[in-house]
Design an enzyme around this catalytic site. Structure first.
Site, PDB file in Angstrom:
ATOM      1  N   GLY A   8       0.761  -1.146   0.145  1.00  0.00           N
ATOM      2  CA  GLY A   8       0.018  -0.125   0.049  1.00  0.00           C
ATOM      3  C   GLY A   8       0.803   1.372   0.082  1.00  0.00           C
ATOM      4  O   GLY A   8       0.476   2.176   0.467  1.00  0.00           O
ATOM      5  N   GLY A  11      -0.257   4.652  -1.261  1.00  0.00           N
ATOM      6  CA  GLY A  11      -1.646   5.102  -0.540  1.00  0.00           C
ATOM      7  C   GLY A  11      -1.304   6.397   0.448  1.00  0.00           C
ATOM      8  O   GLY A  11       0.019   6.718   0.610  1.00  0.00           O
ATOM      9  N   GLN A  12      -2.224   6.760   1.207  1.00  0.00           N
ATOM     10  CA  GLN A  12      -1.962   8.087   1.748  1.00  0.00           C
ATOM     11  C   GLN A  12      -1.041   7.971   2.856  1.00  0.00           C
ATOM     12  O   GLN A  12       0.157   8.595   2.974  1.00  0.00           O
ATOM     13  CB  GLN A  12      -3.427   8.398   2.382  1.00  0.00           C
ATOM     14  CG  GLN A  12      -3.300   9.811   3.431  1.00  0.00           C
ATOM     15  CD  GLN A  12      -4.606   9.905   4.611  1.00  0.00           C
ATOM     16  OE1 GLN A  12      -5.151   8.889   4.685  1.00  0.00           O
ATOM     17  NE2 GLN A  12      -4.574  11.107   4.723  1.00  0.00           N
ATOM     18  N   ARG A  36      -1.899  -1.141  -8.228  1.00  0.00           N
ATOM     19  CA  ARG A  36      -2.222  -0.657  -9.619  1.00  0.00           C
ATOM     20  C   ARG A  36      -1.554   0.853 -10.002  1.00  0.00           C
ATOM     21  O   ARG A  36      -0.830   1.082 -10.792  1.00  0.00           O
ATOM     22  CB  ARG A  36      -3.614  -0.694 -10.044  1.00  0.00           C
ATOM     23  CG  ARG A  36      -3.948  -2.147 -10.302  1.00  0.00           C
ATOM     24  CD  ARG A  36      -5.010  -2.115 -11.410  1.00  0.00           C
ATOM     25  NE  ARG A  36      -5.443  -3.432 -11.332  1.00  0.00           N
ATOM     26  CZ  ARG A  36      -6.693  -3.851 -10.870  1.00  0.00           C
ATOM     27  NH1 ARG A  36      -7.436  -2.705 -10.235  1.00  0.00           N
ATOM     28  NH2 ARG A  36      -7.337  -5.000 -11.118  1.00  0.00           N
ATOM     29  N   ASP A  53       0.162  -7.774  -5.994  1.00  0.00           N
ATOM     30  CA  ASP A  53      -1.253  -7.745  -5.543  1.00  0.00           C
ATOM     31  C   ASP A  53      -1.227  -8.693  -4.450  1.00  0.00           C
ATOM     32  O   ASP A  53      -0.969  -9.694  -4.266  1.00  0.00           O
ATOM     33  CB  ASP A  53      -1.941  -8.602  -6.865  1.00  0.00           C
ATOM     34  CG  ASP A  53      -3.417  -8.607  -6.516  1.00  0.00           C
ATOM     35  OD1 ASP A  53      -3.884  -8.422  -5.343  1.00  0.00           O
ATOM     36  OD2 ASP A  53      -4.312  -9.239  -7.521  1.00  0.00           O
ATOM     37  N   TYR A 143     -15.561  -2.754   6.171  1.00  0.00           N
ATOM     38  CA  TYR A 143     -14.116  -2.106   6.641  1.00  0.00           C
ATOM     39  C   TYR A 143     -13.711  -2.617   8.310  1.00  0.00           C
ATOM     40  O   TYR A 143     -12.744  -3.079   8.365  1.00  0.00           O
ATOM     41  CB  TYR A 143     -14.032  -0.756   6.693  1.00  0.00           C
ATOM     42  CG  TYR A 143     -12.626  -0.185   6.855  1.00  0.00           C
ATOM     43  CD1 TYR A 143     -11.340  -0.517   6.144  1.00  0.00           C
ATOM     44  CD2 TYR A 143     -12.619   0.858   7.697  1.00  0.00           C
ATOM     45  CE1 TYR A 143     -10.262   0.142   6.387  1.00  0.00           C
ATOM     46  CE2 TYR A 143     -11.408   1.507   8.290  1.00  0.00           C
ATOM     47  CZ  TYR A 143     -10.289   0.993   7.449  1.00  0.00           C
ATOM     48  OH  TYR A 143      -8.926   1.714   7.816  1.00  0.00           O
ATOM     49  N   LYS A 147     -11.331  -5.023   9.948  1.00  0.00           N
ATOM     50  CA  LYS A 147     -10.382  -4.610  10.723  1.00  0.00           C
ATOM     51  C   LYS A 147     -10.125  -5.510  12.329  1.00  0.00           C
ATOM     52  O   LYS A 147      -9.032  -6.067  12.628  1.00  0.00           O
ATOM     53  CB  LYS A 147     -10.166  -3.097  11.253  1.00  0.00           C
ATOM     54  CG  LYS A 147     -10.103  -2.286  10.047  1.00  0.00           C
ATOM     55  CD  LYS A 147      -8.474  -2.324   9.695  1.00  0.00           C
ATOM     56  CE  LYS A 147      -8.115  -2.009   8.389  1.00  0.00           C
ATOM     57  NZ  LYS A 147      -6.544  -2.078   8.028  1.00  0.00           N
ATOM     58  N   ILE A 173      -6.844  10.050   9.530  1.00  0.00           N
ATOM     59  CA  ILE A 173      -5.463  10.649   9.357  1.00  0.00           C
ATOM     60  C   ILE A 173      -5.434  11.674   8.328  1.00  0.00           C
ATOM     61  O   ILE A 173      -6.066  11.707   7.229  1.00  0.00           O
ATOM     62  CB  ILE A 173      -4.323   9.608   8.775  1.00  0.00           C
ATOM     63  CG1 ILE A 173      -4.574   8.026   9.602  1.00  0.00           C
ATOM     64  CG2 ILE A 173      -3.044  10.058   8.812  1.00  0.00           C
ATOM     65  CD1 ILE A 173      -3.906   8.468  10.955  1.00  0.00           C
TER      66      ILE A 173
HETATM   67  N1  SER Z   1      -9.827   6.915   7.703  1.00  0.00           N
HETATM   68  C1  SER Z   1     -10.544   5.626   7.717  1.00  0.00           C
HETATM   69  C2  SER Z   1     -11.717   5.663   7.094  1.00  0.00           C
HETATM   70  O1  SER Z   1     -12.147   6.683   6.971  1.00  0.00           O
HETATM   71  C3  SER Z   1     -10.546   5.177   9.159  1.00  0.00           C
HETATM   72  O2  SER Z   1      -9.825   4.167   9.579  1.00  0.00           O
HETATM   73  O3  SER Z   1     -12.208   4.774   6.546  1.00  0.00           O
END
Ligand code: SER
Length: 318
Positions: A8, A11-12, A36, A53, A143, A147, A173
């Site tokens: 990842g 990503g951010q 990707r 992947d 999600y 987790k 974040i």
């Molecule tokens: N920043 C994440 C979200 O909004 C939370 O872990 O999905």
């Protein structure tokens, strides 16, 4: 010297984590892996980059062997809002992908795997104020389900196979380098871009929707500190609450208006409001503070000042 793989990485969080780890452990010792999305020129030129992947276990193993990796930061995931639009994808990437990483970790006898969890692991039955580390975990998003599963799997691999898996429950974040994608807390990043560019933002959460948040430098510091903590001090493994600040969109707007007085915000809550409503408003992170010395640096004011200063330069609005 540790040899690290970051999934990842585009990503951010991943993109800034790679930079921080490369500064600390040397560029060539930190392999960035994306799926990707292409890496930035800086990321690719600074050190090794691979496309991996996480659903392809053999591909993960190949990269781990190729670079002699001993530590993995597994940041590749589908966030909450995208997860509700595509729950099957979120299940595969977040649960099967993590399972693959853990299995490769077991087979290759990796030294450590870092796996972030989230405030999304909590649900509507969880106490919302100062949410304890140990409490009711009944999330209502895919999600969140992924987790909690990740936390339980990581703890299981530690107990059953002696694999050192560690993780923190990240709040939302906020950062100024790479945009987040598909999260419920993304408004708290978008709002800064719009305040600077257009002095106007339409927020997808209600004005008083308080959530736990954190500025990226603290998020990176937290993850690396936990990774470096003495294992004998840790009573938890994959499930540390981590807090920095808590605020609502309305409070963030007021803080931005101290610097950009003519900034206006409208509120048009969408499906993400229900997700936000199922999460805590503030977090008790005593375990992280006591077991590995966690302490955030940024409060709302310091973060807002730094965000606006950095974004004005980035967007050419000096
Ligand atoms: N920043 C994440 C979200 O909004 C939370 O872990 O999905």
């Amino acid at each position: 010297m540790e040899k690290i793989l970051v999934t990842g990485a585009v990503g951010q969080i991943g993109s800034e984590l790679v930079e921080a780890l490369r500064d600390k452990y040397c560029n060539e010792n930190v392999v960035a892996a994306g799926h990707r999305t292409k890496p930035t020129k800086e990321m690719k030129e600074a050190g090794p980059f691979e496309f991996v992947d996480v659903l392809d276990k053999d591909a993960i193993k190949l990269v781990i062997k190729k670079y002699n990796i001993d530590t993995v930061y597994h940041m590749g995931a589908v966030l909450s809002a995208t997860g509700e639009e595509k729950p099957q994808l979120a299940f595969r990437v977040n649960i099967i992908g993590l399972y693959n990483v853990l299995e490769v970790g077991r087979e290759c006898e990796l030294e450590r795997i870092m796996v972030p969890s989230s405030i999304a692991a909590f649900g509507p039955d969880t106490p919302t104020e100062n949410t304890p580390n140990e409490t009711i975990m009944r999330p209502t998003t895919m999600y969140g389900v992924s987790k909690v599963t990740g936390e339980l799997l990581g703890n299981y691999y530690f107990k059953r196979f002696g694999l050192d898996v560690r993780g923190i429950r990240y709040p939302g974040i906020i950062s100024n380098k790479t945009l987040p994608g598909g999260g419920t807390t993304d408004y708290a990043v978008e709002i800064f871009y719009e305040a600077i560019k257009n002095k106007h933002y339409v927020c997808f959460l209600k004005e008083d929707s308080t959530l736990p948040m954190m500025y990226m430098p603290d998020a990176i510091k937290g993850l690396i500190s936990l990774s470096e903590a003495d294992i004998n001090q840790l009573k938890h493994h994959c499930d540390y609450n981590l807090a920095a600040v808590s605020f609502s969109p309305g409070e963030l707007v007021s803080e931005i208006q101290r610097i950009i007085p003519d900034f206006k915000c409208e509120y048009k809550p969408d499906f993400r409001q229900e997700i936000a409503d199922s999460w805590p408003k503030s977090i008790d992170d005593t375990a992280a503070r006591e077991e590995w010395g966690w302490e955030p640096l940024y409060d709302l004011r310091a973060m807002t000042l730094d965000m606006i200063e950095k974004l004005r330069i980035k967007l050419g609005h000096g």
